[in-house]
Design a protein around this motif. Sequence first.
Motif, PDB file in Angstrom:
ATOM      1  N   THR A 126       0.788  -1.187  -0.061  1.00 24.62           N
ATOM      2  CA  THR A 126      -0.084  -0.134  -0.104  1.00 24.62           C
ATOM      3  C   THR A 126       0.839   1.260  -0.061  1.00 24.62           C
ATOM      4  OG1 THR A 126      -0.161   0.103   2.251  1.00 24.62           O
ATOM      5  CG2 THR A 126      -1.707  -0.992   1.203  1.00 24.62           C
ATOM      6  N   ASP A 174     -10.988  -0.617   8.839  1.00 24.44           N
ATOM      7  CA  ASP A 174     -11.032  -1.980   8.373  1.00 24.44           C
ATOM      8  C   ASP A 174     -11.839  -2.214   7.322  1.00 24.44           C
ATOM      9  OD1 ASP A 174     -10.159  -4.931   9.404  1.00 24.44           O
ATOM     10  OD2 ASP A 174     -12.016  -5.243   8.512  1.00 24.44           O
ATOM     11  N   ALA A 175     -11.308  -2.852   6.090  1.00 24.59           N
ATOM     12  CA  ALA A 175     -12.056  -3.236   5.037  1.00 24.59           C
ATOM     13  C   ALA A 175     -13.103  -4.264   5.150  1.00 24.59           C
ATOM     14  CB  ALA A 175     -11.285  -3.514   3.882  1.00 24.59           C
ATOM     15  N   PHE A 221     -13.763  -8.535   3.456  1.00 19.64           N
ATOM     16  CA  PHE A 221     -12.626  -8.538   2.689  1.00 19.64           C
ATOM     17  C   PHE A 221     -12.378 -10.029   2.097  1.00 19.64           C
ATOM     18  CE2 PHE A 221      -8.013  -8.799   1.934  1.00 19.64           C
ATOM     19  CZ  PHE A 221      -7.820  -7.907   0.926  1.00 19.64           C
ATOM     20  N   ASN A 251     -11.454 -11.676  -1.439  1.00 21.44           N
ATOM     21  CA  ASN A 251     -10.672 -12.742  -1.704  1.00 21.44           C
ATOM     22  C   ASN A 251     -11.289 -13.971  -2.324  1.00 21.44           C
ATOM     23  OD1 ASN A 251      -8.390 -11.294  -1.293  1.00 21.44           O
ATOM     24  ND2 ASN A 251      -8.371 -11.824   0.818  1.00 21.44           N
ATOM     25  N   HIS A 293      -7.266 -13.312  -4.926  1.00 23.06           N
ATOM     26  CA  HIS A 293      -6.208 -12.483  -4.040  1.00 23.06           C
ATOM     27  C   HIS A 293      -5.597 -11.413  -4.637  1.00 23.06           C
ATOM     28  CE1 HIS A 293      -6.334 -14.983  -0.333  1.00 23.06           C
ATOM     29  NE2 HIS A 293      -6.588 -15.918  -1.110  1.00 23.06           N
ATOM     30  N   GLY A 310      -7.950  -8.702  -4.573  1.00 23.14           N
ATOM     31  CA  GLY A 310      -8.047  -8.277  -2.913  1.00 23.14           C
ATOM     32  C   GLY A 310      -6.946  -7.377  -2.785  1.00 23.14           C
ATOM     33  N   ASP A 311      -5.777  -7.642  -3.405  1.00 25.81           N
ATOM     34  CA  ASP A 311      -4.507  -6.924  -3.183  1.00 25.81           C
ATOM     35  C   ASP A 311      -4.809  -5.625  -3.973  1.00 25.81           C
ATOM     36  OD1 ASP A 311      -3.148  -8.729  -1.836  1.00 25.81           O
ATOM     37  OD2 ASP A 311      -1.798  -9.495  -3.708  1.00 25.81           O
ATOM     38  N   LEU A 342      -6.859  -3.479  -1.712  1.00 27.80           N
ATOM     39  CA  LEU A 342      -5.677  -2.895  -0.420  1.00 27.80           C
ATOM     40  C   LEU A 342      -5.087  -1.589  -0.988  1.00 27.80           C
ATOM     41  CD1 LEU A 342      -5.024  -6.082   1.437  1.00 27.80           C
ATOM     42  CD2 LEU A 342      -6.597  -4.416   2.178  1.00 27.80           C
ATOM     43  N   ARG A 379      -0.609   0.549   7.372  1.00 29.22           N
ATOM     44  CA  ARG A 379      -1.262  -0.720   7.323  1.00 29.22           C
ATOM     45  C   ARG A 379      -0.954  -1.494   8.517  1.00 29.22           C
ATOM     46  NH1 ARG A 379      -0.292  -5.428   3.101  1.00 29.22           N
ATOM     47  NH2 ARG A 379      -1.944  -6.777   3.482  1.00 29.22           N
ATOM     48  N   GLU A 421      -6.144  -6.325   6.434  1.00 27.18           N
ATOM     49  CA  GLU A 421      -6.767  -5.209   5.777  1.00 27.18           C
ATOM     50  C   GLU A 421      -7.471  -4.273   6.595  1.00 27.18           C
ATOM     51  OE1 GLU A 421      -9.747  -8.799   7.400  1.00 27.18           O
ATOM     52  OE2 GLU A 421      -7.954  -8.605   6.375  1.00 27.18           O
ATOM     53  N   GLU A 422      -6.570  -3.988   7.665  1.00 27.13           N
ATOM     54  CA  GLU A 422      -6.633  -2.960   8.724  1.00 27.13           C
ATOM     55  C   GLU A 422      -5.672  -1.950   8.401  1.00 27.13           C
ATOM     56  OE1 GLU A 422      -7.863  -2.777  13.563  1.00 27.13           O
ATOM     57  OE2 GLU A 422      -6.702  -4.438  12.394  1.00 27.13           O
TER      58      GLU A 422
END
Length: 257
Positions: free
Chosen positions: A97, A126-127, A130, A134, A139, A142-143, A146, A165, A169-170
């Motif tokens: 990120t 937080d997402a 998530f 994924n 994934h 998912g990346d 993020l 980060r 995902e937080e």
Amino acid sequence: MKAAAATVASVAVSVSIVLLLVPMLGGQPDGPGFWMSVLCPLLIAGPASTWQFHQTETIARQRDAIARMHVKLEDAHAELQRLHADLGEKARTDALTGGLNRGAFFAALEEAVAHGRGAMALIVADADHFKTINDGFGHLVGDDALRRIGGLMADTIGSIGIWGRIGGEEFAALLTDTGRSAAIEAAERLRLAVAETKLLADERPVSLSVSIGIACANAPCAPIDLFRRADDDLYRAKSGGRNRIVIDGREVVEIAA
């Protein structure tokens, strides 16, 4: 060439002296004396000037070589400093990120709350869903999600605080010299920006949102207490339906009402 020129000059001076002084002393500048005035400079000045010029050129070459080595050493030192700085930055940065990684963020948090003064706010986001992203899209998507959230953290928080980060995902952000209202406004900008993000995977829309908890305090204060309060409110935002902000145990929309 320089040695030969010096030798010729020495011979010319020696012969000139003989031709001038010998007649003044009543003699004739010929015979062995004349040839000695030629031969002595050849035997003495030639080797001496050759050695002298050779040494001078050797010293000059060595001085130039040392200067070049010094320049190379300075370049190598500058490159080493750059690599060291890059390594230090990479050690503090989350590669996915671009924000601070967990260790660097909490180190900055501890420093700020221990030595800072005035109001500050900790935002923990937080997402939402998530794992569903994924599992449903893979994934790589998912990346990408993020990275999008990280970019929005940088856009909305980067100019007014630090962010990082701190988990899968937080994310977390620390705003110094910031009161309750300004913290809520910053969190709401982040929440809306994430919710409005258009992310597609195989031409299918990927829904993004974040739940947010906020804790406010006056520094100096205990970092663990500040984080625990923000994390508790994040949990309340999650359990209350997600895509919302909670501060001091109450949802922001309720406070605004």
